[in-house]
Design an enzyme around this catalytic site. Structure first.
Site, PDB file in Angstrom:
ATOM      1  N   HIS A   1       6.214  -6.079   0.380  1.00  0.00           N
ATOM      2  CA  HIS A   1       6.741  -7.327   0.923  1.00  0.00           C
ATOM      3  C   HIS A   1       7.885  -7.806   0.029  1.00  0.00           C
ATOM      4  CE1 HIS A   1       2.377  -8.101   2.575  1.00  0.00           C
ATOM      5  NE2 HIS A   1       3.013  -7.150   3.231  1.00  0.00           N
TER       6      HIS A   1
ATOM      7  N   ASN B   1       0.837  -1.190   0.000  1.00  0.00           N
ATOM      8  CA  ASN B   1       0.000   0.000   0.000  1.00  0.00           C
ATOM      9  C   ASN B   1       0.873   1.241   0.000  1.00  0.00           C
ATOM     10  OD1 ASN B   1       0.351  -0.397   3.071  1.00  0.00           O
ATOM     11  ND2 ASN B   1      -1.019  -2.055   2.446  1.00  0.00           N
TER      12      ASN B   1
ATOM     13  N   THR C   1      -6.773   1.261   2.469  1.00  0.00           N
ATOM     14  CA  THR C   1      -6.020   0.077   2.874  1.00  0.00           C
ATOM     15  C   THR C   1      -6.172  -0.230   4.359  1.00  0.00           C
ATOM     16  OG1 THR C   1      -3.783  -0.796   3.183  1.00  0.00           O
ATOM     17  CG2 THR C   1      -3.974   1.579   3.099  1.00  0.00           C
ATOM     18  N   SER C   2      -6.123  -1.515   4.689  1.00  0.00           N
ATOM     19  CA  SER C   2      -6.198  -1.914   6.098  1.00  0.00           C
ATOM     20  C   SER C   2      -4.953  -1.477   6.875  1.00  0.00           C
ATOM     21  CB  SER C   2      -6.369  -3.433   6.197  1.00  0.00           C
ATOM     22  OG  SER C   2      -5.288  -4.080   5.563  1.00  0.00           O
ATOM     23  N   GLU C   3      -3.885  -1.093   6.157  1.00  0.00           N
ATOM     24  CA  GLU C   3      -2.671  -0.603   6.835  1.00  0.00           C
ATOM     25  C   GLU C   3      -2.654   0.920   6.939  1.00  0.00           C
ATOM     26  OE1 GLU C   3      -1.069  -2.464   8.488  1.00  0.00           O
ATOM     27  OE2 GLU C   3      -0.428  -4.311   7.511  1.00  0.00           O
TER      28      GLU C   3
HETATM   29 ZN   LIG Z   1       1.988  -5.913   4.572  1.00  0.00          ZN
END
Ligand SMILES: [Zn+2]
Length: 216
Positions: free
Chosen positions: A96, A29, A73-75
């Site tokens: 990642h 993200n 985003t969940s982040e």
């Molecule tokens: Zn991640």
């Protein structure tokens, strides 16, 4: 850059991260600060290689949605912690990258100076202790590291880089993975030679003297 240009650049960044294997599927993200209080962010749950500029979401620094059809985003909390704590930061990239994340899984940061390019672009890159992705625990773990670093490995998870512009944060992510590959290769060859402390100090001094780029 206006908001539309920033959105196109974020999409390009996600496509390149995916093409280079630094993210897979819905991973990763990106956030870019549009103004002191407005942030453009990638949405949750979409295949990043196929992202479109209209998929992006605008939020404020508290995470409240201002514009966009999708959810952020969940982040988002991780990104906003960085943007709130570091007013000099204009963009955050979370990915990642496989070799750098391998070091994070092994609990090893890049805290010794081996490659001049890594010293210049990021300095020391520590491993932040594990925090559950998508929860405030991850942000809590990251916060103590934010004053002194522009890139972090996240234990058993991935990496986050940030900088004054999207391009700066993005380049740092690429450089981090590239350095990880080189150090991994040197390990395989059996010897990692560190820079002398004098050489490392000269590089560190020039890193902090580097002029700040204007915000994206
Ligand atoms: Zn991640």
């Amino acid at each position: 850059m206006n908001a539309r240009e920033v959105a196109r650049r974020i999409v390009l960044c996600c496509q390149r991260l995916a093409a280079q294997g630094l993210i897979a599927g819905q991973d990763g993200n990106v956030t870019v600060r549009l103004s002191p209080t407005r942030v453009l962010v990638t949405p949750s749950g979409l295949f990043k290689a196929l992202l479109k500029p209209t998929d992006l979401v605008e939020v404020d620094l508290a995470g409240r949605k201002l514009r966009g059809r999708r959810n952020p985003t969940s982040e988002l909390d991780l990104h906003l912690r960085i943007l709130r704590r570091r007013p000099d930061v204009g963009a955050v990239v979370h990915a990642h990258p496989p070799i750098a994340t391998g070091f994070a899984v092994a609990g090893e940061g890049f805290d010794r100076f081996v490659l001049p390019e890594l010293v210049l672009t990021l300095g020391r890159v520590p491993v932040v202790p594990y925090g559950t992705p998508g929860t405030p625990e991850l942000g809590d773990r990251v916060e103590p590291y934010l004053e002194r670093h522009d890139g972090l490995l996240l234990a058993n998870h991935g990496a986050v880089t940030f900088g004054p512009t999207l391009d700066a944060a993005w380049m740092r992510m690429e450089s981090l993975e590239h350095a990880a590959r080189i150090i991994f290769a040197a390990r395989a060859l059996g010897k990692v030679t560190e820079l002398t402390s004098e050489a490392a100090a000269r590089l560190e001094a020039s890193r902090w003297r580097a002029p700040r780029e204007p915000d994206a």
